[in-house]
Design a protein around this motif. Structure first.
Motif, PDB file in Angstrom:
ATOM      1  N   UNK A 150      32.521  29.686  46.778  1.00 23.93           N
ATOM      2  CA  UNK A 150      33.306  28.752  47.582  1.00 23.93           C
ATOM      3  C   UNK A 150      34.289  27.972  46.725  1.00 23.93           C
ATOM      4  N   UNK A 151      33.852  27.557  45.537  1.00 23.46           N
ATOM      5  CA  UNK A 151      34.746  26.819  44.645  1.00 23.46           C
ATOM      6  C   UNK A 151      35.925  27.687  44.225  1.00 23.46           C
ATOM      7  N   UNK A 152      35.661  28.952  43.880  1.00 20.38           N
ATOM      8  CA  UNK A 152      36.732  29.843  43.454  1.00 20.38           C
ATOM      9  C   UNK A 152      37.692  30.143  44.604  1.00 20.38           C
ATOM     10  N   UNK A 153      37.193  30.189  45.828  1.00 24.91           N
ATOM     11  CA  UNK A 153      38.066  30.397  46.984  1.00 24.91           C
ATOM     12  C   UNK A 153      39.033  29.227  47.134  1.00 24.91           C
ATOM     13  N   UNK A 154      38.528  28.011  46.961  1.00 23.08           N
ATOM     14  CA  UNK A 154      39.387  26.826  47.068  1.00 23.08           C
ATOM     15  C   UNK A 154      40.461  26.852  45.986  1.00 23.08           C
ATOM     16  N   UNK A 155      40.064  27.201  44.751  1.00 19.09           N
ATOM     17  CA  UNK A 155      41.030  27.268  43.649  1.00 19.09           C
ATOM     18  C   UNK A 155      42.108  28.309  43.946  1.00 19.09           C
ATOM     19  N   UNK A 156      41.690  29.497  44.407  1.00 16.18           N
ATOM     20  CA  UNK A 156      42.656  30.556  44.710  1.00 16.18           C
ATOM     21  C   UNK A 156      43.551  30.175  45.872  1.00 16.18           C
ATOM     22  N   UNK A 207      52.749  37.959  38.292  1.00 14.21           N
ATOM     23  CA  UNK A 207      52.085  37.783  39.589  1.00 14.21           C
ATOM     24  C   UNK A 207      51.053  38.878  39.823  1.00 14.21           C
ATOM     25  N   UNK A 208      51.426  40.138  39.533  1.00 16.63           N
ATOM     26  CA  UNK A 208      50.466  41.231  39.676  1.00 16.63           C
ATOM     27  C   UNK A 208      49.241  41.002  38.784  1.00 16.63           C
ATOM     28  N   UNK A 209      49.468  40.543  37.545  1.00 23.89           N
ATOM     29  CA  UNK A 209      48.360  40.352  36.599  1.00 23.89           C
ATOM     30  C   UNK A 209      47.460  39.192  37.014  1.00 23.89           C
ATOM     31  N   UNK A 210      48.077  38.059  37.376  1.00 24.85           N
ATOM     32  CA  UNK A 210      47.285  36.901  37.785  1.00 24.85           C
ATOM     33  C   UNK A 210      46.502  37.204  39.056  1.00 24.85           C
ATOM     34  N   UNK A 211      47.146  37.880  39.986  1.00 24.01           N
ATOM     35  CA  UNK A 211      46.457  38.243  41.224  1.00 24.01           C
ATOM     36  C   UNK A 211      45.301  39.201  40.957  1.00 24.01           C
ATOM     37  N   UNK A 212      45.508  40.163  40.051  1.00 30.35           N
ATOM     38  CA  UNK A 212      44.429  41.092  39.708  1.00 30.35           C
ATOM     39  C   UNK A 212      43.270  40.369  39.045  1.00 30.35           C
ATOM     40  N   UNK A 213      43.582  39.403  38.158  1.00 30.37           N
ATOM     41  CA  UNK A 213      42.521  38.643  37.500  1.00 30.37           C
ATOM     42  C   UNK A 213      41.725  37.823  38.516  1.00 30.37           C
ATOM     43  N   UNK A 214      42.439  37.159  39.435  1.00 30.52           N
ATOM     44  CA  UNK A 214      41.767  36.369  40.460  1.00 30.52           C
ATOM     45  C   UNK A 214      40.902  37.249  41.358  1.00 30.52           C
ATOM     46  N   UNK A 215      41.442  38.404  41.732  1.00 30.58           N
ATOM     47  CA  UNK A 215      40.685  39.321  42.590  1.00 30.58           C
ATOM     48  C   UNK A 215      39.444  39.858  41.873  1.00 30.58           C
TER      49      UNK A 215
END
Length: 314
Positions: A204-210, A156-164
Motif C-alpha cells: 500500500x505504501x509503494x502504491x501511494x508513492x507510485x 521514463x521507460x527505466x523508472x517505470x520498469x523499476x517501479x513495476x
C-alpha cells in the motif's frame, strides 16, 4: 509427560500447523476473471465490440510507427515521442485484450498465477510511461537533438520498469488463500491486494508513492506544458490559427483528462458495491478506448503524417 516434553510437542505441532497453513495459503494457482455479462447475446456483442477496438488500436498505432520510422521527414523530436506513445498503446492493448476476448468467447475464463503477474507487470509498466508524448511546444525541434530527446524517453521507460519490478516483486511475497475471483477482467495491483491473506502494508505504501509520482507529478508536468502551449497560442495574431490550435489542444486535453482521471479513479476505488461495476467501465476507458483514440487524436489527423502515409504505402 513432563512440562518440557509437552512444550516441545506443542511447538512441533505448531510448526506442522504453520507449514500446513503456508501450503494452504499458497494453494491458489489461478484466478477467475469477471466478465461483462452472463447473457450469451451480450457476451457475443461485447466480443465483437472489443475485437473491433483491438484491431483498430493495433492498426492505427502500427501505421503511426511504420510511417514515422520509414519517412525521413518525420524524424523529428515530436514524432519520436509520438512513436513512444504508439508503441506503449500497442503493448497495452496486446497485454489486456487477448485475454479479455478469450474470456468473452469461453464462459468462466481464468488466468494462471504466473500469467496474472505477467499481465500486471506489463500493464503497470506501460501505464507509467504514457506521459512521454504530449504536444509540440514552441521551438521544440531547434533545441532538442537526438541524444537529448532519447534521455527523457529512456529515463521514463527505466523508472517505470523499476517501479513495476518493485510492485511485482512485492506481490510475489503475498499469499493467496481464496477467494480467487478477481472483480475485473484484468490483473491490477489494487484488485489483487484485496484477495491476499497476507499483510499488504508495504504494498500500500509503494502504491501511494507510485501514484504521487506517476499520477500527480506527471499530470502537473503535462498540464504545465499545455499552459505554455496555450500562452503561445494566445500570442498568435491570426484568428484562424488560434481556432485550429485550440481545436487540436482541446482534443489533447480531453484524452489526457480521460486517461489520468480513470487511472486515479482505479487507484482510489472502493472495493465493493456498485463501484466494482463502474470500475470495469473505467478500466475499459484507459486500457482499450484511450489506445484506440490516441492515433487519431495525436497523429492521423496531422497533415504531415497523412503525407507520410501516402508516400510510404502508395
Amino acid at each position: 509427560m513432563s512440562p518440557c516434553a509437552r512444550s516441545a510437542v506443542s511447538q512441533r505441532l505448531q510448526g506442522l500447523d504453520h507449514g500446513m497453513d503456508t501450503h494452504n495459503r499458497s494453494a491458489v494457482e489461478e484466478f477467475a476473471l469477471q466478465g461483462f455479462s452472463e447473457e450469451p447475446g451480450l457476451r457475443g456483442l461485447f466480443l465483437v465490440l472489443f475485437l473491433l477496438l483491438f484491431l483498430a488500436a493495433l492498426a492505427g498505432n502500427t501505421l503511426i510507427v511504420t510511417a514515422i520510422s520509414l519517412y525521413p521527414g518525420l524524424h523529428t523530436p515530436v514524432y519520436f515521442f509520438l512513436t513512444n506513445l504508439a508503441v506503449s498503446d500497442i503493448v497495452c492493448t496486446s497485454t489486456v485484450l487477448p485475454k479479455l476476448l478469450e474470456n468473452l468467447a469461453v464462459k468462466g475464463g481464468t488466468i494462471s498465477y504466473q500469467g496474472c503477474l505477467t499481465q500486471l507487470f506489463f500493464l503497470t509498466w506501460i501505464l507509467g510511461d504514457r506521459y512521454v508524448a504530449v504536444c509540440r511546444p514552441p521551438l521544440y525541434s531547434t533545441w532538442m537533438g537526438r541524444p537529448v530527446r532519447a534521455l527523457p524517453a529512456g529515463s521514463v521507460w527505466a523508472v517505470s520498469a523499476a517501479s513495476t519490478s518493485v510492485h511485482t516483486g512485492l506481490m510475489t511475497r503475498l499469499a493467496f488463500c481464496g477467494p480467487s475471483q478477481i472483480q475485473r477482467f484484468l490483473c491490477e495491483v489494487p484488485t489483487l491486494l484485496r484477495l491476499s491473506c497476507s499483510p499488504t502494508t508495504l504494498n500500500d505504501v509503494m502504491i501511494v508513492v507510485a501514484d504521487v509520482y506517476f499520477g500527480v507529478v506527471s499530470f502537473l508536468l503535462t498540464m504545465a506544458s499545455y499552459c505554455c502551449i496555450v500562452a503561445s497560442i494566445l500570442r498568435t495574431r491570426s484568428t484562424s490559427g488560434k481556432r485550429r490550435a485550440f481545436s487540436t489542444c482541446s482534443s489533447h486535453h480531453l484524452v489526457v483528462a480521460l486517461y489520468y482521471s480513470t487511472v486515479v479513479y482505479t487507484c482510489i476505488l472502493p472495493g465493493s458495491g456498485s463501484s466494482l461495476e463502474n470500475g470495469k467501465v473505467v478500466a475499459v476507458l484507459y486500457t482499450v478506448v484511450s489506445p484506440t483514440l490516441n492515433p487519431s487524436i495525436y497523429s492521423l489527423r496531422n497533415k504531415d503524417v497523412k503525407v507520410a502515409l501516402r508516400k510510404v504505402f502508395f
